[in-house]
Design an enzyme around this catalytic site. Structure first.
Site, PDB file in Angstrom:
ATOM      1  CB  SER A   1      13.168  32.771  60.351  1.00 12.45           C
ATOM      2  OG  SER A   1      14.260  33.262  61.527  1.00 12.45           O
TER       3      SER A   1
ATOM      4  CG  HIS B   1       9.058  32.095  59.123  1.00 11.62           C
ATOM      5  ND1 HIS B   1       9.612  32.471  57.007  1.00 11.62           N
ATOM      6  CD2 HIS B   1       9.541  32.785  59.404  1.00 11.62           C
ATOM      7  CE1 HIS B   1      10.335  33.782  57.610  1.00 11.62           C
ATOM      8  NE2 HIS B   1      10.923  33.516  58.659  1.00 11.62           N
TER       9      HIS B   1
ATOM     10  CE  LYS C   1       8.855  36.681  57.530  1.00  9.98           C
ATOM     11  NZ  LYS C   1       8.643  38.107  58.111  1.00  9.98           N
TER      12      LYS C   1
END
Length: 382
Positions: A167, A195, A226
């Site tokens: 990240s 992610h 996300k």
């Protein structure tokens, strides 16, 4: 106790590590968040959330095991399992809770746990709470991991844990290399692909997904907050894993279920991910454009080909100064400092989205170049 807290707070501020909540403004272009596909403000998600809230209520009212589990949760779990090519998926309120749940359920004091040194804080905390004996291997260093695995007591359970996309650095784990090591040493592999989901993979199934089977990565964690633009998280795997989490995972058993509207918004996001692959294509184009312009400007760019594009500035004060200049020009960018990253590696964490236009990216890089030109003696790390 209060005096000790006041001393810690004063020290935090003095070292340039003071944290502030940053909600952004309408005037700022967001290059700090994780809305990689530009779905967080999509009207289809908002409409789906509102319709489900009107039909099923603003909140779920209870945990999944009491009365909070609705048809919309069941449908979302099935869709997520299909997305990542796993038999089952289980919803959690946050990715943090999902990681705590997996480690608390799978590990005990006899387990040996091996983690990448740059894993997310939730994975490190999960290890600390699990009771397992934990070791951290050098970042993406399979040789170091091999040495640690070879030293573990014979017959002991072993769990290898890694972020999929890291990240703060934006690089990607060697999933196949980790899987091969896990099989060679009779260990279990867990990947947190928070992610990668929605961004990587042919169909947005992440850096694991259908490309790496459940036999190689038995534990897969993903997020809805996300690239999918919603909220919550999930764990995907086989029936044994999911049933064990339902029975034994305290962060699952004792937490109110996701609001039904949030689950409905996530279903709408998955529909868009399926129907609009051009969003991923546009994101890839934006990443390539930013990297080309940043290299041409000799900005201190780390080697990442994901939406996370860090500029290494070393010192917290320098990162904060660049952040302030960018804010004055209308750009919101995260200044990341220790302890989130190791000492000496403070950075700007620039994140790209399918919603950014080429002009936005060009203007951002031009402003970054202004920051750099104000420091003629600063060393860059291209």
């Amino acid at each position: 106790m209060w005096q000790r807290l006041e001393r810690r707070l004063a020290d935090q501020r003095q070292r340039g590590l003071w944290r502030q909540r940053a909600g952004g403004t309408a005037e700022c272009i967001d290059f700090a968040g994780n809305d990689y596909l530009g779905l967080a403000h999509h009207l289809r998600l908002a409409d789906a959330q509102a319709a489900a809230a009107r039909r099923l209520g603003a909140g779920s009212g209870a945990s999944h095991l009491v009365s909070g589990h609705r048809d919309v949760h069941e449908a979302l779990e099935q869709r997520l399992a299909t997305l990542v090519g796993r038999p089952r998926a289980l919803l959690f309120s946050t990715g943090y809770m999902a990681n705590l749940a997996v480690m608390q359920t799978l590990c005990n004091t006899q387990t040996r746990l091996f983690q990448d040194r740059l894993n997310h804080a939730s994975l490190l905390d999960g290890a600390a709470l699990s009771g397992a004996r934990s070791r951290r291997f050098h970042h993406r260093d399979l040789d170091d991991l091999t040495r640690l695995l070879a030293r573990r007591p014979a017959g002991s359970d072993a769990l290898i844990v890694s972020d999929g996309v890291f990240s703060m650095d934006g690089d990607v784990a060697d999933i196949r290399g980790l899987a091969a090591l896990a099989q060679r040493h009779a260990a279990t592999l867990m990947i947190d692909d928070a992610h990668g989901i929605g961004v990587l993979g042919e169909h947005g199934d992440g850096c694991v997904g259908h490309a790496v089977g459940c036999d190689q990565v038995p534990i897969l964690v993903g997020t809805l907050g996300k690239a999918l633009g919603s909220f919550g998280a999930f764990v995907a795997g086989d029936a044994t894993l999911i049933e064990a989490l339902i029975q034994f995972a305290r962060p699952y058993c004792y937490t109110t279920a996701l609001p039904p509207g949030v689950a409905a918004a996530s279903l709408a996001a998955l529909d868009i991910v399926d129907a609009e692959p051009e969003r991923r294509a546009r994101l890839s184009t934006n990443i390539a454009l930013f990297r080309r312009l940043a290299r041409n400007a000799s900005l201190p760019l780390l080697d990442s080909h994901t939406p996370i594009q860090p500029l290494l500035l070393s010192e917290p004060a320098r990162a904060l100064a660049w952040q302030a200049t960018l804010a004055a020009h209308g750009y919101q960018v995260g200044a990341i400092r220790p302890p989130t990253v190791p000492a000496g590696t403070a950075r700007l964490r620039i994140t790209l989205s399918a919603s950014h236009t080429p002009a936005m990216i060009e203007q951002l890089v031009a402003t970054l170049n202004v920051c750099q030109q104000r420091e003629p003696d600063a060393r860059c790390h291209a």
